[in-house]
Design a protein around this motif. Structure first.
Motif, PDB file in Angstrom:
ATOM      1  N   PRO A  58       0.931  -1.157  -0.109  1.00  0.00           N
ATOM      2  CA  PRO A  58      -0.154   0.030   0.233  1.00  0.00           C
ATOM      3  C   PRO A  58       0.999   1.099  -0.104  1.00  0.00           C
ATOM      4  O   PRO A  58       0.611   2.407  -0.621  1.00  0.00           O
ATOM      5  N   HIS A  59       2.037   1.283   0.620  1.00  0.00           N
ATOM      6  CA  HIS A  59       2.935   2.405   0.813  1.00  0.00           C
ATOM      7  C   HIS A  59       3.372   2.936  -0.691  1.00  0.00           C
ATOM      8  O   HIS A  59       3.327   3.984  -0.755  1.00  0.00           O
ATOM      9  N   TYR A  60       3.560   2.011  -1.851  1.00  0.00           N
ATOM     10  CA  TYR A  60       4.037   2.377  -2.807  1.00  0.00           C
ATOM     11  C   TYR A  60       3.008   3.057  -3.670  1.00  0.00           C
ATOM     12  O   TYR A  60       2.060   2.470  -4.410  1.00  0.00           O
ATOM     13  N   GLY A  88       0.019  -3.199   7.821  1.00  0.00           N
ATOM     14  CA  GLY A  88       0.530  -2.195   8.621  1.00  0.00           C
ATOM     15  C   GLY A  88       0.433  -0.763   8.333  1.00  0.00           C
ATOM     16  O   GLY A  88       0.523   0.284   8.969  1.00  0.00           O
ATOM     17  N   CYS A  89       0.046  -0.527   6.976  1.00  0.00           N
ATOM     18  CA  CYS A  89      -0.045   0.914   6.416  1.00  0.00           C
ATOM     19  C   CYS A  89      -1.511   1.127   5.888  1.00  0.00           C
ATOM     20  O   CYS A  89      -1.900   0.417   4.930  1.00  0.00           O
ATOM     21  N   LEU A  90      -2.277   1.666   6.709  1.00  0.00           N
ATOM     22  CA  LEU A  90      -3.466   2.039   6.358  1.00  0.00           C
ATOM     23  C   LEU A  90      -3.628   3.237   5.513  1.00  0.00           C
ATOM     24  O   LEU A  90      -2.702   4.049   5.772  1.00  0.00           O
ATOM     25  N   LEU A  91      -4.509   3.424   4.384  1.00  0.00           N
ATOM     26  CA  LEU A  91      -4.447   4.423   3.596  1.00  0.00           C
ATOM     27  C   LEU A  91      -5.681   5.355   4.087  1.00  0.00           C
ATOM     28  O   LEU A  91      -6.899   4.751   3.751  1.00  0.00           O
ATOM     29  N   VAL A  92      -5.612   6.393   4.518  1.00  0.00           N
ATOM     30  CA  VAL A  92      -6.813   7.188   5.109  1.00  0.00           C
ATOM     31  C   VAL A  92      -6.955   8.498   4.492  1.00  0.00           C
ATOM     32  O   VAL A  92      -5.857   8.923   3.980  1.00  0.00           O
ATOM     33  N   PRO A  93      -8.108   9.182   4.622  1.00  0.00           N
ATOM     34  CA  PRO A  93      -8.008  10.579   3.839  1.00  0.00           C
ATOM     35  C   PRO A  93      -7.137  11.587   4.556  1.00  0.00           C
ATOM     36  O   PRO A  93      -6.919  11.560   5.827  1.00  0.00           O
ATOM     37  N   ASN A  94      -6.560  12.369   3.646  1.00  0.00           N
ATOM     38  CA  ASN A  94      -5.518  13.229   4.406  1.00  0.00           C
ATOM     39  C   ASN A  94      -6.339  14.782   4.413  1.00  0.00           C
ATOM     40  O   ASN A  94      -6.725  15.168   3.522  1.00  0.00           O
ATOM     41  N   GLU A  95      -6.176  15.001   5.689  1.00  0.00           N
ATOM     42  CA  GLU A  95      -6.825  16.182   6.237  1.00  0.00           C
ATOM     43  C   GLU A  95      -6.115  17.458   5.604  1.00  0.00           C
ATOM     44  O   GLU A  95      -6.476  18.656   5.720  1.00  0.00           O
ATOM     45  N   HIS A  96      -4.982  17.478   5.296  1.00  0.00           N
ATOM     46  CA  HIS A  96      -4.010  18.280   5.018  1.00  0.00           C
ATOM     47  C   HIS A  96      -3.121  18.127   3.637  1.00  0.00           C
ATOM     48  O   HIS A  96      -2.051  18.227   3.766  1.00  0.00           O
ATOM     49  N   PRO A  97      -3.678  18.014   2.643  1.00  0.00           N
ATOM     50  CA  PRO A  97      -2.996  17.644   1.421  1.00  0.00           C
ATOM     51  C   PRO A  97      -2.157  18.843   0.965  1.00  0.00           C
ATOM     52  O   PRO A  97      -2.416  19.983   1.206  1.00  0.00           O
ATOM     53  N   THR A  98      -1.085  18.538   0.308  1.00  0.00           N
ATOM     54  CA  THR A  98      -0.122  19.514  -0.302  1.00  0.00           C
ATOM     55  C   THR A  98      -0.071  19.452  -1.859  1.00  0.00           C
ATOM     56  O   THR A  98       0.422  20.568  -2.348  1.00  0.00           O
ATOM     57  N   GLY A  99      -0.771  18.322  -2.195  1.00  0.00           N
ATOM     58  CA  GLY A  99      -0.756  18.231  -3.765  1.00  0.00           C
ATOM     59  C   GLY A  99      -0.031  17.122  -4.261  1.00  0.00           C
ATOM     60  O   GLY A  99      -0.331  16.435  -5.235  1.00  0.00           O
ATOM     61  N   ARG A 100       1.066  16.728  -3.562  1.00  0.00           N
ATOM     62  CA  ARG A 100       2.025  15.589  -3.857  1.00  0.00           C
ATOM     63  C   ARG A 100       2.510  14.824  -2.748  1.00  0.00           C
ATOM     64  O   ARG A 100       2.687  15.548  -1.714  1.00  0.00           O
ATOM     65  N   VAL A 106       2.461  11.137  -6.770  1.00  0.00           N
ATOM     66  CA  VAL A 106       0.973  10.706  -6.766  1.00  0.00           C
ATOM     67  C   VAL A 106       0.415  12.037  -6.053  1.00  0.00           C
ATOM     68  O   VAL A 106       1.039  12.672  -4.723  1.00  0.00           O
ATOM     69  N   PRO A 107      -1.014  12.317  -6.148  1.00  0.00           N
ATOM     70  CA  PRO A 107      -1.628  13.259  -5.366  1.00  0.00           C
ATOM     71  C   PRO A 107      -1.676  12.850  -3.954  1.00  0.00           C
ATOM     72  O   PRO A 107      -1.929  11.421  -3.701  1.00  0.00           O
ATOM     73  N   ASP A 108      -1.652  13.440  -2.984  1.00  0.00           N
ATOM     74  CA  ASP A 108      -1.619  13.026  -1.533  1.00  0.00           C
ATOM     75  C   ASP A 108      -3.141  13.258  -0.856  1.00  0.00           C
ATOM     76  O   ASP A 108      -3.177  13.945   0.354  1.00  0.00           O
ATOM     77  N   ALA A 109      -4.018  12.738  -1.632  1.00  0.00           N
ATOM     78  CA  ALA A 109      -5.364  12.953  -1.013  1.00  0.00           C
ATOM     79  C   ALA A 109      -5.794  11.999  -0.127  1.00  0.00           C
ATOM     80  O   ALA A 109      -6.574  12.079   1.083  1.00  0.00           O
ATOM     81  N   LEU A 110      -4.906  10.977   0.083  1.00  0.00           N
ATOM     82  CA  LEU A 110      -4.683  10.136   1.215  1.00  0.00           C
ATOM     83  C   LEU A 110      -3.336   9.880   1.905  1.00  0.00           C
ATOM     84  O   LEU A 110      -2.406  10.571   1.248  1.00  0.00           O
ATOM     85  N   ARG A 111      -3.518   9.458   3.111  1.00  0.00           N
ATOM     86  CA  ARG A 111      -2.005   9.550   3.955  1.00  0.00           C
ATOM     87  C   ARG A 111      -2.037   8.133   4.392  1.00  0.00           C
ATOM     88  O   ARG A 111      -2.925   7.429   4.724  1.00  0.00           O
ATOM     89  N   ARG A 112      -0.715   7.983   4.899  1.00  0.00           N
ATOM     90  CA  ARG A 112      -0.391   6.621   5.640  1.00  0.00           C
ATOM     91  C   ARG A 112      -0.561   6.827   6.930  1.00  0.00           C
ATOM     92  O   ARG A 112      -0.312   7.559   7.708  1.00  0.00           O
ATOM     93  N   GLN A 113      -1.394   5.813   7.650  1.00  0.00           N
ATOM     94  CA  GLN A 113      -1.584   5.789   9.005  1.00  0.00           C
ATOM     95  C   GLN A 113      -1.107   4.339   9.462  1.00  0.00           C
ATOM     96  O   GLN A 113      -1.565   3.193   9.125  1.00  0.00           O
ATOM     97  N   TRP A 114       0.084   4.209   9.927  1.00  0.00           N
ATOM     98  CA  TRP A 114       0.699   2.911  10.415  1.00  0.00           C
ATOM     99  C   TRP A 114       0.223   2.310  11.764  1.00  0.00           C
ATOM    100  O   TRP A 114       0.004   2.912  12.520  1.00  0.00           O
ATOM    101  N   ASP A 115      -0.333   1.122  11.671  1.00  0.00           N
ATOM    102  CA  ASP A 115      -0.858   0.515  12.620  1.00  0.00           C
ATOM    103  C   ASP A 115      -0.577  -1.033  12.409  1.00  0.00           C
ATOM    104  O   ASP A 115      -1.125  -1.846  11.329  1.00  0.00           O
ATOM    105  N   PHE A 116      -0.100  -1.844  13.407  1.00  0.00           N
ATOM    106  CA  PHE A 116       0.259  -3.091  13.388  1.00  0.00           C
ATOM    107  C   PHE A 116      -0.456  -3.815  14.394  1.00  0.00           C
ATOM    108  O   PHE A 116      -0.158  -5.062  14.825  1.00  0.00           O
ATOM    109  N   SER A 117      -1.800  -3.293  14.963  1.00  0.00           N
ATOM    110  CA  SER A 117      -2.627  -3.943  15.813  1.00  0.00           C
ATOM    111  C   SER A 117      -3.374  -5.140  15.033  1.00  0.00           C
ATOM    112  O   SER A 117      -3.540  -4.790  13.951  1.00  0.00           O
ATOM    113  N   ARG A 118      -4.098  -5.923  15.630  1.00  0.00           N
ATOM    114  CA  ARG A 118      -4.739  -6.747  14.984  1.00  0.00           C
ATOM    115  C   ARG A 118      -6.018  -6.139  13.918  1.00  0.00           C
ATOM    116  O   ARG A 118      -6.179  -6.429  12.771  1.00  0.00           O
TER     117      ARG A 118
END
Length: 320
Positions: A58-60, A88-100, A106-118
């Motif tokens: 997902p990170h890529y 471990g890398c969730l893609l969630v809406p980016n509240e503060h996009p910069t454009g890239r 790629v556009p940064d409409a999403l951001r990475r949320q790292w989470d290794f919980s179940r």
């Protein structure tokens, strides 16, 4: 029909992988833009050259690599290839996009949320399945959990073990450029396979030996990636602008890479050819996966892989 390349068994699992794998980070526009046509042509050529292991995350490119890879592989029977991705890398809406995005074009409409919980692992896997357009993933790695505390790899492995035992995934693993936890994870039967980046290479022959020995002792496997050490070993002689671990090359490592090239040349072998072949000499290593952006890169890598390296080379490069 194109015949697959030689395969090796992923120890302790029913999975076999071709010795050469396709790394799809560039399909996510790593550092520069790759067109849809280039991405599709690269995957198609990899198939033509017999590659049957395809790796993504997902990170890529904030999911772009997974979507492109899934679309290209949809042309082939699902049982005819091995697919790996990372969790471990969730893609969630980016509240503060910069454009890239910072690393991928790629556009940064999403951001990475790292989470290794179940819950994080399960949600990450569900997102990847949807982007890849498939109902199963053969190998699932926790993505660089060592960067998020000592427990992250163990927490992820517990959930991945549950998923493997339920038949949801075929094998559980860790993707990392830090080998320090791997011996313990192998010994505890926490993972089946490690994707190890840049730590068992022609340039770094010793740093991961404890992990590799543990893999053999406990019937586990290693997939070697970043075998060119960020480009230092990617050309016949180290390029002036070559990088090491994504940064400038220390003088002593550049000198060692040049010495390795000279030793290889004495046997009619190029530095990148030896860099691909070296990890596969260890019994724990089942595959070398290389990043490939275009069909031409696929051809170059496959050609280098197919040129066999005389065994005498390894004795000549182990004392540098």
């Amino acid at each position: 029909m194109t015949r697959p390349l030689p395969v090796r068994a992923l120890a302790g699992t029913p999975i076999t992988v071709t010795e050469l794998g396709f790394g799809a980070a560039s399909l996510g526009n790593l550092y520069r833009e790759t067109s849809d046509a280039e991405a599709r042509a690269a995957v198609d050529r990899a198939w033509e050259r017999g590659i049957r292991l395809f790796d993504t995350a997902p990170h890529y490119g904030l999911g772009l690599s997974e979507r492109r890879l899934g679309e290209a592989l949809a042309a082939h029977p699902r049982d005819d290839y091995v697919l790996s991705t990372k969790v471990g890398c969730l893609l969630v809406p980016n509240e503060h996009p910069t454009g890239r995005d910072a690393d991928f074009v790629v556009p940064d409409a999403l951001r990475r949320q790292w989470d290794f919980s179940r819950d994080g692992i399960l949600r990450s896997l569900d997102q990847s399945l949807a982007r890849l357009g498939t109902d199963r993933i053969d190998i699932v790695y926790a993505h660089d959990p060592d960067q998020f505390g000592e427990r992250a790899a163990w927490d992820a492995a517990e959930t991945l073990t549950e998923l493997r035992d339920q038949g949801v995934i075929g094998a559980r693993g860790v993707g990392t450029n830090d080998a320090s936890q791997l011996a313990e994870l192998f010994a505890a039967d926490a993972i089946d396979v490690a994707m190890l980046a840049g730590r068992y290479t022609l340039l770094e022959q010793e740093s991961a030996l404890a992990a590799l020995e543990a893999a053999v002792a406990h019937a586990k496997s290693v997939v070697a990636v970043a075998v060119f050490n960020s480009g230092l070993l990617a050309t016949d002689r180290p390029a002036p602008d070559a990088r090491y671990d994504y940064g400038p090359v220390p003088d002593e490592l550049r000198a060692r890479a040049i010495a390795l090239a000279e030793r290889c040349e004495a046997f009619g072998v190029t530095l990148p050819q030896a860099a691909i072949a070296f990890p596969l000499t260890h019994p724990a290593v089942v595959n070398v996966t290389l990043g490939m952006r275009t069909a031409a890169q696929v051809d170059r890598n496959a050609d280098l892989y197919e040129r066999r390296v005389p065994p005498e080379v390894w004795a000549a490069v182990t004392d540098l």
